[in-house]
Design a protein around this motif. Structure first.
Motif, PDB file in Angstrom:
ATOM      1  N   LEU A 193       4.126  -3.750   4.167  1.00  0.00           N
ATOM      2  CA  LEU A 193       3.692  -5.119   3.862  1.00  0.00           C
ATOM      3  C   LEU A 193       4.050  -6.080   4.987  1.00  0.00           C
ATOM      4  O   LEU A 193       3.228  -6.924   5.382  1.00  0.00           O
ATOM      5  CB  LEU A 193       4.323  -5.583   2.540  1.00  0.00           C
TER       6      LEU A 193
ATOM      7  N   THR B  69      -2.558  -5.888  -1.188  1.00  0.00           N
ATOM      8  CA  THR B  69      -2.753  -4.708  -2.036  1.00  0.00           C
ATOM      9  C   THR B  69      -3.854  -3.816  -1.474  1.00  0.00           C
ATOM     10  O   THR B  69      -3.709  -2.594  -1.394  1.00  0.00           O
ATOM     11  CB  THR B  69      -3.112  -5.138  -3.470  1.00  0.00           C
TER      12      THR B  69
ATOM     13  N   THR C 191       3.167  -4.401  -5.266  1.00  0.00           N
ATOM     14  CA  THR C 191       3.070  -5.302  -4.109  1.00  0.00           C
ATOM     15  C   THR C 191       3.776  -6.618  -4.406  1.00  0.00           C
ATOM     16  O   THR C 191       4.569  -7.114  -3.587  1.00  0.00           O
ATOM     17  CB  THR C 191       1.595  -5.573  -3.756  1.00  0.00           C
TER      18      THR C 191
END
Length: 225
Positions: free
Chosen positions: A29, A44, A54
């Motif tokens: 991420l 996502t 997430t």
């Protein structure tokens, strides 16, 4: 003599950051967020991580001060927080690449020097199994292991070994085996084990030699004894 009870707050902070970064999903991420502001739904889609997961990981990153947010209409956008976060991510990637290169070099060196593999014979293997001195490691794919394997062997395919080393005990010698003399999977496993400090050897004959010797075999396609 140094006082073992001295407290070092900065190291506590570093340890907290390390724990936050110690999850592959959070690193993924952060890598995407480093390219620019993104909403949860975009992250996502890019990461392939479930929406709920997430959001949870993003909250961990926010609490640790690694990301910041701003609202744009109904969307919440995430961006990297101030500070050398991209440098930290780059350093972690560099360290991981360095470790992989070390293992690659060890594998190449091992394969070019067969004498360094420290093979174990079938006779010695049987004796040490009876004395409970070793742990057998079958590094073949799971379906081959299920079809038949040495008694008591643990199955960890070689491409999963680095991530599953914690499943192996350190107090015993690990004996890896695969499909026989020409199979390099057990040699690769030995290189990984030794690079991480495990005492290990290789049963060169592998499953074929064991099977043809008439010794006991576990597995759904074979009857033991």
């Amino acid at each position: 003599m140094k006082n073992a009870g001295v407290h070092h707050p900065i190291f506590d902070e570093i340890a907290d950051l390390a724990r936050t970064l110690g999850h592959a999903h959070r690193l993924v991420l952060l890598r995407h967020i480093a390219d620019g502001e993104l909403a949860v739904e975009q992250l996502t889609q890019l990461s392939g991580i479930a929406l709920a997961n997430t959001s949870q990981h993003l909250q961990h990153l926010k609490r640790a001060g690694l990301v910041q947010t701003r609202r744009e209409g109904k969307r919440v956008l995430y961006r990297l927080a101030d500070g050398p976060i991209e440098n930290v991510l780059a350093a972690l990637r560099s360290l991981a690449n360095h470790r992989r290169e070390q293992i690659r070099e060890l594998i190449n060196d091992t394969m070019s020097r067969p004498d360094r593999l420290e093979n174990i014979s079938r006779e010695e293997l049987v004796r040490r199994m009876r004395n409970d001195e070793i742990v057998l490691l079958d590094v073949r794919p799971q379906e081959e292991y299920a079809a038949g394997h040495l008694p008591g062997a643990i199955n960890i395919p070689v491409d999963e070994l680095e991530e599953r080393l914690a499943e192996l005990p350190r107090e015993k010698v690990i004996v890896a085996y695969c499909r026989g003399v020409q199979c390099v999977l057990s040699a690769d496993a030995l290189a990984i084990l030794r690079a991480r400090g495990w005492a290990s050897r290789r049963f060169e004959g592998g499953f074929p030699e064991w099977l043809t010797s008439g010794l006991d075999v576990d597995g759904m396609n074979y009857e033991s004894g």
